[in-house]
Design a protein around this motif. Structure first.
Motif, PDB file in Angstrom:
ATOM      1  N   LEU A  53      27.483  10.288  22.725  1.00 26.53           N
ATOM      2  CA  LEU A  53      26.820  10.548  23.998  1.00 26.53           C
ATOM      3  C   LEU A  53      27.872  10.547  25.099  1.00 26.53           C
ATOM      4  CD1 LEU A  53      24.108  10.919  25.510  1.00 26.53           C
ATOM      5  CD2 LEU A  53      24.072   8.429  25.822  1.00 26.53           C
ATOM      6  N   GLN A  79      27.550   9.304  29.995  1.00 21.86           N
ATOM      7  CA  GLN A  79      26.335   8.549  30.325  1.00 21.86           C
ATOM      8  C   GLN A  79      26.552   7.049  30.149  1.00 21.86           C
ATOM      9  OE1 GLN A  79      24.226  10.164  31.789  1.00 21.86           O
ATOM     10  NE2 GLN A  79      24.394  12.275  31.084  1.00 21.86           N
ATOM     11  N   THR A  96      21.118  16.736  29.470  1.00 15.66           N
ATOM     12  CA  THR A  96      22.023  15.607  29.731  1.00 15.66           C
ATOM     13  C   THR A  96      21.985  14.543  28.633  1.00 15.66           C
ATOM     14  OG1 THR A  96      20.285  14.641  31.129  1.00 15.66           O
ATOM     15  CG2 THR A  96      22.027  15.900  32.236  1.00 15.66           C
ATOM     16  N   GLY A  97      21.052  14.671  27.671  1.00 16.00           N
ATOM     17  CA  GLY A  97      21.075  13.750  26.534  1.00 16.00           C
ATOM     18  C   GLY A  97      19.816  12.942  26.306  1.00 16.00           C
ATOM     19  N   PHE A 121      18.450  13.697  22.882  1.00 10.51           N
ATOM     20  CA  PHE A 121      19.476  13.286  21.932  1.00 10.51           C
ATOM     21  C   PHE A 121      19.398  11.780  21.675  1.00 10.51           C
ATOM     22  CE2 PHE A 121      23.825  11.802  21.033  1.00 10.51           C
ATOM     23  CZ  PHE A 121      24.107  12.554  19.900  1.00 10.51           C
ATOM     24  N   PHE A 176      20.130   9.603  33.563  1.00 12.98           N
ATOM     25  CA  PHE A 176      21.105  10.430  32.857  1.00 12.98           C
ATOM     26  C   PHE A 176      21.834  11.284  33.892  1.00 12.98           C
ATOM     27  CE2 PHE A 176      18.525   9.006  29.460  1.00 12.98           C
ATOM     28  CZ  PHE A 176      19.266   9.129  28.286  1.00 12.98           C
ATOM     29  N   CYS A 215      31.091  18.156  24.114  1.00 11.85           N
ATOM     30  CA  CYS A 215      29.919  18.624  23.379  1.00 11.85           C
ATOM     31  C   CYS A 215      30.279  19.800  22.484  1.00 11.85           C
ATOM     32  CB  CYS A 215      28.812  19.036  24.356  1.00 11.85           C
ATOM     33  SG  CYS A 215      28.069  17.670  25.272  1.00 11.85           S
ATOM     34  N   CYS A 222      24.535  20.112  28.297  1.00 12.93           N
ATOM     35  CA  CYS A 222      25.144  20.605  27.056  1.00 12.93           C
ATOM     36  C   CYS A 222      24.179  21.465  26.252  1.00 12.93           C
ATOM     37  CB  CYS A 222      25.624  19.436  26.200  1.00 12.93           C
ATOM     38  SG  CYS A 222      27.241  18.793  26.694  1.00 12.93           S
TER      39      CYS A 222
END
Length: 373
Positions: free
Chosen positions: A111, A114, A148-149, A152, A311, A322, A361
């Motif tokens: 990650l 972040q 931004t994750g 994920f 995030f 990424c 990403c």
């Protein structure tokens, strides 16, 4: 079960069992399955008792058939008569729901950009799992721009909590516009949602519920699930205190980006942004009387959300990381020039500084297709 269906099912069960019992070897002279006793036999077998080796082979075969037939009957009883299923399900769930200690390491490695999300998620989840008797379910609200994750981290958490990750029967994922698209059916949605949450918690002591696009949830749906996230009153038969609720939302993204941009303009590193400073700004935006579900629900007013997880927007070098991960995931070689080229394909904002990736990403993994031979 109707009387007409029972004989048919019994007949099917007997046929299947006969196939199982005769299931070793090839076809015999009459087209039936051939066991070890029907193999081509030598002089000793023709005129007297079998040899010791053949006797041991038959014993081994019969033991195997006995074990298989026992497993088959257990399976059949579960599927046809719904008997004996509970122990199997409980054993499976006990294996599946063991938290992995590698969450922090994987977040640090995979990650990017972040630091706040890593810190909050790791501390909140580890503290919750280590608590012998939590007072309420853990509720985390993820906020930030797309890419931004947020998803994920939700997937990573599921994979560390359960053997089958998002496919586990202990995990339920709800996407607002997919599962609850029409406001006129909101009463039906509420009943279905309550039922699904209750059934999942009864099945799994530790359940994970993920609500994607949470800002698009009808406010009455959020209010409907409040009882599952509040303090346990010991009145109901189901204990929800071991559940984890994740809300993923784009709300607050502009406030988070403004803070990150202000720090950059002041010459300060983004790692200096503190959780206390950013969470206060984020709460203020979410409490504004705007047209969003959070403002109209009681999740904020009743402090049901334990942690707001911001995030931050991703910068150029984060996008390159990424891209590197995408190359490695597909087992492809890469160069710094290739990573730069992927990053340059993205759109960066604001217009003057061109500092943050507008898509985070997202779509990076698709863009490396340009580099395939």
């Amino acid at each position: 079960m109707g009387q007409g269906r029972l004989p048919a099912r019994l007949g099917l069960a007997c046929c299947l069992l006969l196939l199982l019992l005769g299931g070793s070897g090839g076809l015999g002279s009459r087209g039936m399955p051939r066991g070890p006793w029907e193999e081509e036999q030598g002089p000793v077998a023709e005129g007297g008792p079998w040899g010791r080796a053949r006797y041991e082979a038959v014993k081994k075969h019969l033991r195997a058939v006995g074990a298989l037939s026992k497993q088959y009957w257990q399976y059949l009883a579960c599927k046809v008569w719904q008997e004996g299923c509970e122990e199997e399900e409980e054993e499976e769930e006990e294996k599946e729901s063991s938290p992995s200690p590698g969450l922090e390491a994987d977040l640090n490695e995979q990650l990017h950009g972040q630091h706040l999300a890593k810190e909050v998620v790791v501390r909140a989840v580890q503290g919750f799992l280590q608590s012998p008797q939590p007072q309420k379910a853990l509720v985390l609200s993820f906020h930030g721009w797309s890419g931004t994750g947020k998803n994920f981290v939700a997937r990573m958490l599921a994979s560390h909590l359960y053997r089958h990750g998002l496919k586990s029967k202990c995990v339920r994922v709800f996407i607002s516009l997919f599962h609850f698209p029409y406001h006129k059916y909101v009463d039906s949605y509420k009943a279905q949602l309550k039922k699904q949450i209750s059934e999942t918690v009864q099945l799994c002591k530790q359940s994970l519920f993920i609500f994607d696009e949470a800002e698009k949830l009808h406010f009455s749906l959020l209010d409907a699930i409040k009882p599952f996230m509040g303090r346990y009153d010991n009145k109901g038969q189901v204990d929800y205190r071991r559940s984890i609720f994740l809300f993923l939302s784009n709300l607050g993204g502009n406030t988070i980006n403004e803070v990150a941009l202000d720090f950059w303009r002041a010459g300060r590193a983004r790692e200096e942004i503190s959780m206390e400073f950013l969470e206060q700004r984020l709460r203020l935006e979410l409490l504004e009387p705007a047209e969003n579900s959070y403002a109209h629900s009681h999740l904020l007013e009743e402090n049901l959300i334990d942690f707001f997880v911001p995030f931050l927007p991703l910068e150029y070098h984060h996008v390159k990381l990424c891209a590197r991960d995408a190359f490695l995931a597909r087992g492809l070689p890469y160069t710094e020039a290739a990573l730069d080229e992927v990053a340059r394909m993205m759109v960066f904002v604001p217009k003057e500084e061109k500092l943050f990736s507008a898509q985070g990403c997202k779509s990076v993994s698709q863009r490396i297709n340009y580099f395939l031979p």
